[in-house]
Design a protein around this motif. Structure first.
Motif, PDB file in Angstrom:
ATOM      1  N   PRO A  12      15.633  37.209  28.712  1.00  0.00           N
ATOM      2  CA  PRO A  12      15.290  35.981  27.999  1.00  0.00           C
ATOM      3  C   PRO A  12      13.823  35.619  28.229  1.00  0.00           C
ATOM      4  CG  PRO A  12      17.382  35.733  29.158  1.00  0.00           C
ATOM      5  CD  PRO A  12      16.789  37.036  29.622  1.00  0.00           C
ATOM      6  N   ASP A  90      10.082  37.567  17.255  1.00  0.00           N
ATOM      7  CA  ASP A  90      11.423  37.132  17.658  1.00  0.00           C
ATOM      8  C   ASP A  90      12.479  38.156  17.269  1.00  0.00           C
ATOM      9  OD1 ASP A  90      10.421  34.829  18.748  1.00  0.00           O
ATOM     10  OD2 ASP A  90      11.093  33.506  17.138  1.00  0.00           O
ATOM     11  N   ARG A  95      15.144  37.555  20.104  1.00  0.00           N
ATOM     12  CA  ARG A  95      15.328  36.115  20.237  1.00  0.00           C
ATOM     13  C   ARG A  95      16.040  35.559  19.012  1.00  0.00           C
ATOM     14  NH1 ARG A  95      10.146  35.980  22.880  1.00  0.00           N
ATOM     15  NH2 ARG A  95       9.133  35.752  20.855  1.00  0.00           N
ATOM     16  N   ARG A  96      15.839  36.233  17.872  1.00  0.00           N
ATOM     17  CA  ARG A  96      16.526  35.865  16.647  1.00  0.00           C
ATOM     18  C   ARG A  96      16.998  37.132  15.947  1.00  0.00           C
ATOM     19  NH1 ARG A  96      16.158  31.795  18.794  1.00  0.00           N
ATOM     20  NH2 ARG A  96      15.424  29.751  18.083  1.00  0.00           N
TER      21      ARG A  96
END
Length: 203
Positions: A12, A90, A95-96
């Motif tokens: 993360p 991302d 992250r996405r």
């Protein structure tokens, strides 16, 4: 035994690529050298179409090729998706997801391009992280007795706690009966009916 459905391979907060051109030239090629064979098979199995990905001033086309997957500079596909640099970063570092970027209105294109973008997403994960698209036999689920888990099982609330806990940990879901009474369900239905009746456009 601890189970997790989190299959992410990136920490993360890990930063994504700031230079898309350098990403396709270096990180992508390194990934293809590691996982390209399976990723190419995943792309074939999912039958993904060629897709042009525009980021800032650059465009690259992702497509299947003989024996693999290739990325070529320029727009060489009828379907095109446009991302800003942060959205591309991302996507790469997960992250996405592609769908998350579409829903969040951080990707632009025609509906067919959105579909292709989302179809390519698991292939990108296969190539970048070695997390291939599911194949029969990749996952085995076992009951407490060591035999194959019966996924049609249902449990009653408060009964067979050990078996229910094992099923939930192994399968990731649990079907419970006897949680609500008929009166409670009728009350929920009435609440829903009132909400629908009071709803107005753009609520």
């Amino acid at each position: 035994m601890t189970h997790s459905i989190d299959t992410r391979t990136r920490a993360p907060g890990q930063a994504g690529p700031t230079d898309p051109e350098a990403f396709w030239r270096r990180e992508w090629r390194d990934a293809i050298n590691r996982y390209g064979e399976r990723a190419a098979d995943d792309a074939r199995r999912l039958d993904v179409p060629p897709l042009a990905i525009a980021v800032d001033d650059g465009v690259w086309t992702l497509r299947r090729a003989a024996g693999g997957i290739e990325v070529v500079a320029g727009c060489h596909a009828p379907l095109k998706i446009t991302l800003e640099a942060g959205a591309f970063a991302d996507l790469v570092c997960e992250r996405r997801s592609a769908l998350g970027l579409v829903i969040g209105m951080r990707a632009s294109g025609e509906p067919a391009a959105y579909d292709a973008f989302c179809a390519w997403d698991p292939v990108l994960r296969s190539a970048l992280d070695g997390r291939g698209v599911y194949r029969a036999g990749d996952v085995t689920l076992k009951g407490l007795d060591g035999e194959s888990l019966d996924l049609e099982q249902r449990f009653r609330l408060g009964e067979q706690p050990e078996e229910a806990a094992h099923f939930l940990a192994e399968a990731g879901f649990l079907l419970l009966s006897g949680v609500f009474t008929d009166d409670e369900m009728d009350a929920l239905d009435a609440d829903l009916a009132r909400a629908i009746a009071d709803a107005r456009q753009d609520d």
